[in-house]
Design a protein around this motif. Structure first.
Motif, mmCIF file in Angstrom:
data_model
loop_
_atom_site.group_PDB
_atom_site.id
_atom_site.type_symbol
_atom_site.label_atom_id
_atom_site.label_comp_id
_atom_site.label_asym_id
_atom_site.label_seq_id
_atom_site.Cartn_x
_atom_site.Cartn_y
_atom_site.Cartn_z
ATOM 1 N N LYS A 152 0.836 -1.214 0.000
ATOM 2 C CA LYS A 152 0.000 0.000 0.000
ATOM 3 C C LYS A 152 0.871 1.264 0.000
ATOM 4 O O LYS A 152 0.643 2.187 -0.775
ATOM 5 C CB LYS A 152 -0.920 0.035 1.240
ATOM 6 C CG LYS A 152 -1.919 -1.100 1.291
ATOM 7 C CD LYS A 152 -2.759 -1.065 2.546
ATOM 8 C CE LYS A 152 -1.984 -1.376 3.822
ATOM 9 N NZ LYS A 152 -1.422 -2.733 3.867
ATOM 10 N N PRO A 260 -3.562 -1.591 7.415
ATOM 11 C CA PRO A 260 -4.340 -2.743 6.937
ATOM 12 C C PRO A 260 -5.730 -2.744 7.563
ATOM 13 O O PRO A 260 -5.898 -2.311 8.707
ATOM 14 C CB PRO A 260 -3.542 -3.955 7.441
ATOM 15 C CG PRO A 260 -2.265 -3.435 7.989
ATOM 16 C CD PRO A 260 -2.395 -1.969 8.194
ATOM 17 N N ARG A 313 3.645 -7.853 -6.734
ATOM 18 C CA ARG A 313 4.471 -9.068 -6.813
ATOM 19 C C ARG A 313 3.832 -10.060 -7.778
ATOM 20 O O ARG A 313 3.783 -11.255 -7.522
ATOM 21 C CB ARG A 313 4.621 -9.716 -5.433
ATOM 22 C CG ARG A 313 5.300 -8.795 -4.400
ATOM 23 C CD ARG A 313 5.352 -9.492 -3.072
ATOM 24 N NE ARG A 313 5.998 -8.708 -2.046
ATOM 25 C CZ ARG A 313 7.326 -8.648 -1.862
ATOM 26 N NH1 ARG A 313 8.131 -9.321 -2.667
ATOM 27 N NH2 ARG A 313 7.827 -7.929 -0.890
ATOM 28 N N ILE A 337 2.211 -5.128 -10.692
ATOM 29 C CA ILE A 337 3.546 -4.650 -10.299
ATOM 30 C C ILE A 337 4.419 -5.878 -10.039
ATOM 31 O O ILE A 337 4.024 -6.769 -9.275
ATOM 32 C CB ILE A 337 3.473 -3.792 -9.024
ATOM 33 C CG1 ILE A 337 2.546 -2.593 -9.276
ATOM 34 C CG2 ILE A 337 4.849 -3.321 -8.587
ATOM 35 C CD1 ILE A 337 2.133 -1.900 -8.009
ATOM 36 N N ASP A 340 10.546 -6.768 -7.402
ATOM 37 C CA ASP A 340 11.745 -6.127 -7.931
ATOM 38 C C ASP A 340 12.676 -5.880 -6.749
ATOM 39 O O ASP A 340 12.281 -5.222 -5.774
ATOM 40 C CB ASP A 340 11.334 -4.798 -8.602
ATOM 41 C CG ASP A 340 12.497 -4.121 -9.316
ATOM 42 O OD1 ASP A 340 13.664 -4.385 -8.941
ATOM 43 O OD2 ASP A 340 12.228 -3.322 -10.231
HETATM 44 N N1 LIG Z 1 6.851 -5.553 -5.747
HETATM 45 C C1 LIG Z 1 7.698 -5.608 -4.728
HETATM 46 N N2 LIG Z 1 8.964 -6.111 -4.906
HETATM 47 C C2 LIG Z 1 9.820 -6.145 -3.867
HETATM 48 N N3 LIG Z 1 9.538 -5.744 -2.621
HETATM 49 C C3 LIG Z 1 8.313 -5.246 -2.385
HETATM 50 C C4 LIG Z 1 7.346 -5.162 -3.420
HETATM 51 N N4 LIG Z 1 6.214 -4.629 -2.906
HETATM 52 C C5 LIG Z 1 6.466 -4.390 -1.602
HETATM 53 N N5 LIG Z 1 7.729 -4.758 -1.290
HETATM 54 C C6 LIG Z 1 8.358 -4.629 0.029
HETATM 55 O O1 LIG Z 1 7.440 -5.113 0.983
HETATM 56 C C7 LIG Z 1 7.436 -4.296 2.135
HETATM 57 C C8 LIG Z 1 6.024 -3.863 2.423
HETATM 58 O O2 LIG Z 1 5.583 -2.932 1.448
HETATM 59 P P1 LIG Z 1 4.675 -1.705 1.879
HETATM 60 O O3 LIG Z 1 5.261 -1.056 3.078
HETATM 61 O O4 LIG Z 1 4.411 -0.883 0.701
HETATM 62 O O5 LIG Z 1 3.370 -2.514 2.297
HETATM 63 P P2 LIG Z 1 2.115 -1.955 3.104
HETATM 64 O O6 LIG Z 1 0.942 -2.626 2.508
HETATM 65 O O7 LIG Z 1 2.114 -0.493 3.142
HETATM 66 O O8 LIG Z 1 2.405 -2.536 4.553
HETATM 67 P P3 LIG Z 1 1.701 -2.100 5.933
HETATM 68 O O9 LIG Z 1 0.366 -2.762 5.915
HETATM 69 O O10 LIG Z 1 2.607 -2.672 6.982
HETATM 70 O O11 LIG Z 1 1.627 -0.618 5.946
HETATM 71 C C9 LIG Z 1 8.383 -3.144 1.870
HETATM 72 O O12 LIG Z 1 9.584 -3.367 2.531
HETATM 73 C C10 LIG Z 1 8.595 -3.171 0.390
HETATM 74 O O13 LIG Z 1 9.876 -2.796 0.049
#
Ligand SMILES: Nc1ncnc2c1ncn2[C@@H]1O[C@H](COP(=O)(O)OP(=O)(O)OP(=O)(O)O)[C@@H](O)[C@H]1O
Ligand SMILES: [Mg+2]
Length: 399
Positions: A152, A260, A313, A337, A340
């Motif tokens: 997110k 979340p 992912r 997405i 990566d």
């Molecule tokens: N497509 C991707 N490829 C590699 N790493 C990813 C990818 N998407 C997310 N991540 C990694 O996963 C982790 C979580 O991503 P992010 O913080 O955006 O999630 P979130 O949904 O905001 O989590 P939360 O619910 O804890 O706020 C981060 O460390 C991010 O670098």
């Protein structure tokens, strides 16, 4: 930028002077006229372009104001109508809302409160001329994910940068009030946060909001989450609603990053939003939760066409096909997405991947997502989802 509200006031069964005295008297409120009866009101609406119609009345069961609301709604269907009534019996309210009223407030009411009710109704009204950010209120894009860690914050921050690079005026609000990490992802020091805004006292307006945002190098403004989890409780739902209305009046796009699940703040933001971005990842648990999230939004009567589905992912080789995804979710994701390795690195360095690796597939996915929201992509009233889904990683992989 302070947006002037042009209001027409129809009075029924009340003293017109009393009503006029109760209206805001600052320069950002423009009274176009005071009318009585259906015909006079309709004529005034045809001659003057009003942002809002206030119908001030007694709210009796047999009140003629319902005919005024009905006539005005037929004349200007997109213009919000607010009922100001000295009483609010159920029968009257039901008839007023059926006739087309957008909101009601008890009368008398403070000038500030009246202005807020009008701003809110205007922000929620279907837009006239322009798909957000063009003269009217900007979009409020709420980025959601039923589970933690789906991406997110990655999506919120990179969408914001992609929109800013496309020339849009963008504000990100970090509504992950306890554990927000937009500041980290954008490399911003938490010098000012929404907590400081909440405890600053006084009423909220455009200038004040501006005092509490941090500005990223790209021009993206950010209202950061509190620096400590215990400060989260200072941010009330009422404050949040005010912030959202005021922010939409100033920015082309307001992006809300959320924690979340469906917390009270998230529900209030969904309710006020123009668009949602639901972020899920490609594994069966996440897909199940994403489906539950979509079903919850449907129960909340959210227009499914205004939900952009992002599959993060999406290239992970986990034995789930695109067919499975569509079968589980009941629709194709709009944006894919890839995983990566640059993404966690970009997060650690506080530089969004749209800037650190602009040529990457991930960066282009965020530009595709931004394109769904930029002016011209979506005709007024049309669902943003009408734009084609981004290149599917499933399809690419098969090549
Ligand atoms: N497509 C991707 N490829 C590699 N790493 C990813 C990818 N998407 C997310 N991540 C990694 O996963 C982790 C979580 O991503 P992010 O913080 O955006 O999630 P979130 O949904 O905001 O989590 P939360 O619910 O804890 O706020 C981060 O460390 C991010 O670098
Ligand atoms: Mg997050």
């Amino acid at each position: 930028m302070d947006r002037t509200i042009r209001a027409l006031v129809a009075v029924e069964g009340l003293d017109a002077f009393d009503v006029q005295r109760a209206l805001p008297d600052d320069p950002t409120f423009q009274l176009l006229g005071v009318t009585e009866g259906v015909d006079e009101t309709i004529k005034a609406l045809q001659n003057r372009e009003a942002d809002v119609l206030l119908v001030a009345c007694q709210g009796r069961e047999d009140d003629r104001s319902v005919q005024i609301i009905d006539g005005a709604h037929r004349t200007a269907p997109n213009m919000p109508i607010i009922v100001l009534s000295t009483a609010s019996p159920n029968g009257f309210l039901r008839r007023a809302f059926e006739a087309g009223a957008a909101d009601m407030a008890l009368f008398p009411q403070s000038k500030d409160q009246l202005r807020f009710v009008m701003s809110k109704a205007i922000a929620r009204a279907p837009r006239r001329g322009g798909s957000g950010g063009e003269g009217g209120e900007g979009r409020l894009i709420c980025v959601l994910g039923p589970k933690g860690g789906t991406g997110k914050t990655l999506t919120s921050t990179n969408l914001a940068v992609a929109l800013a690079l496309a020339g849009q005026k963008v504000l990100v609000i970090d509504l992950d009030l306890q554990f927000g990490d937009v500041a980290l992802c954008l490399g911003l020091p938490p010098e000012k946060t929404i907590y400081d805004l909440a405890v600053s006292g006084g009423s909220l307006d455009e200038d004040k909001l501006h005092d509490y945002v941090m500005t990223h190098d790209t021009g993206v403004d950010v209202l950061l989450a509190p620096a400590r989890p215990d400060q989260a409780s200072a941010i009330t739902i009422d404050l949040l609603r005010d912030v959202l209305v005021i922010a939409r009046a100033q920015y082309d796009h307001v992006i809300a990053d959320t924690p979340p699940g469906f917390t009270a703040e998230v529900i209030a933001t969904i309710d006020a939003s123009s668009d949602l971005v639901m972020v899920g990842t490609l594994d069966s648990l996440s897909l199940k939760n994403t489906k539950l999230g979509l079903e919850t939004l449907s129960l909340m009567d959210y227009d499914q066409e205004k939900i952009q589905l992002v599959l993060n992912r999406a290239d992970t080789r986990v034995g789930i096909s695109q067919h499975d995804v569509v079968a589980v979710l009941g629709r194709e994701p709009n944006i894919y997405i890839p995983s990566d390795r640059e993404i966690p690195r970009a997060v650690n360095e506080g530089v969004p991947v749209t800037l650190s690796r602009p040529q990457s597939y991930a960066a282009s996915s965020f530009h595709d997502l931004a394109a769904l929201f930029t002016a011209g992509a979506t005709p007024v009233g049309e669902p943003a989802v009408a734009a084609a889904p981004s290149r599917s990683l499933f399809r690419l992989r098969r090549k």
